[in-house]
Enzyme design. Structure first.
Site, short mmCIF file in Angstrom:
data_model
loop_
_atom_site.label_atom_id
_atom_site.label_comp_id
_atom_site.label_asym_id
_atom_site.label_seq_id
_atom_site.Cartn_x
_atom_site.Cartn_y
_atom_site.Cartn_z
CB VAL A 45 -1.20 -0.01 1.23
CG1 VAL A 45 -0.23 -0.19 2.61
CG2 VAL A 45 -2.05 1.15 1.21
CG PHE A 46 2.25 5.08 -2.70
CD1 PHE A 46 3.62 5.10 -2.46
CD2 PHE A 46 1.74 6.51 -2.95
CE1 PHE A 46 4.40 6.23 -2.94
CE2 PHE A 46 2.47 7.54 -3.06
CZ PHE A 46 3.79 7.39 -3.06
N GLY A 47 1.75 5.09 0.81
CA GLY A 47 0.84 6.25 1.62
C GLY A 47 1.43 7.52 1.27
CE1 TYR A 48 -3.18 11.13 -0.95
CE2 TYR A 48 -3.11 8.64 -1.42
CZ TYR A 48 -4.11 9.76 -1.30
OH TYR A 48 -5.16 9.88 -1.26
N GLY A 49 -0.31 10.70 2.37
CA GLY A 49 -1.05 11.41 3.25
C GLY A 49 -0.62 10.87 4.77
CB SER A 50 -2.46 10.67 7.66
OG SER A 50 -3.31 9.37 7.33
CD GLU A 69 -6.92 6.41 4.23
OE1 GLU A 69 -7.64 7.47 3.89
OE2 GLU A 69 -6.03 6.28 4.60
#
Length: 206
Positions: A11-16, A104
């Site tokens: 999983v790619f995290g770009y925020g929190s 989410e």
């Protein structure tokens, strides 16, 4: 006849997710997306705001979609999104998927996309298929482009169950800077500067 093992859940995290990772991570690597922008274009009714006074959190938008309705965006070519790709322990994949789906839940949809990195000075795909939660423009919480001073003021005043909206911004901006010598995000940096000025009383709301 042996069965091929299932591909890992990445999983790619770009925020929190950058500064508050998911559980049961067995590997993590910084990387970036191409062809997207990261913008505070999503209302937050459940974490950094309330249903009556929603805050703002980031989402990903396809670059071509963003260009259609964001002529006032001061960073039209900021189309590299740095973040972290997390590989989840296969034993806990179902649990982590359920955790992320709940976390989410406010308008985000899972998509699959390639993650890039810089290897020997060259851009290359480092993970072919990573999952990423995207607030598509047709979801009820999507608000789109707002003038930067107005957006900064909304972030400055908003508070939700997870804490002040500005805390989210400050943590995200700092985390992105620390990912890689090459990582940057002008949109985050501009908002961070405006909100800190409001904290210091050197700028009034727009």
């Amino acid at each position: 006849m042996s069965l091929e093992p299932a591909p890992p859940f990445v999983v790619f995290g770009y925020g929190s997710l950058i500064f508050k990772p998911p559980p049961n991570v067995v590997a993590r690597v910084p990387g970036f997306l191409k062809g997207y922008v990261r913008r505070f274009a999503q209302k937050s009714h459940d974490h950094r705001g309330t249903p009556e006074n929603p805050g703002r959190v980031v989402t990903l938008v396809h670059k071509e979609d963003w260009d259609i309705f964001s002529a006032s965006d001061p960073f039209p070519d900021e189309d590299i999104v740095w973040g972290i790709a997390y590989t989840i322990d296969p034993e806990f994949e179902a649990d982590v998927r359920a955790y992320l789906d709940y976390r989410e839940k406010d308008g985000y949809t899972m998509e699959i996309m390639p993650i890039y990195g810089i290897v020997d000075g060259e851009e290359t795909v480092i993970i072919a298929n990573a999952y990423c939660y995207v607030g598509r423009k047709d979801n009820p919480s999507f608000i789109g482009s707002e003038p930067l001073p107005q957006l900064a003021h909304r972030i400055w005043i908003s508070v939700g169950p997870s804490g002040p909206n500005k805390e989210y911004l400050f943590k995200l901006a700092a985390a992105v800077r620390e990912l890689s010598p090459d990582s940057h995000d002008k949109h985050l940096a501009a908002l961070e500067s405006l909100v800190k000025a409001m904290d210091e009383g050197t700028e009034t709301s727009g």
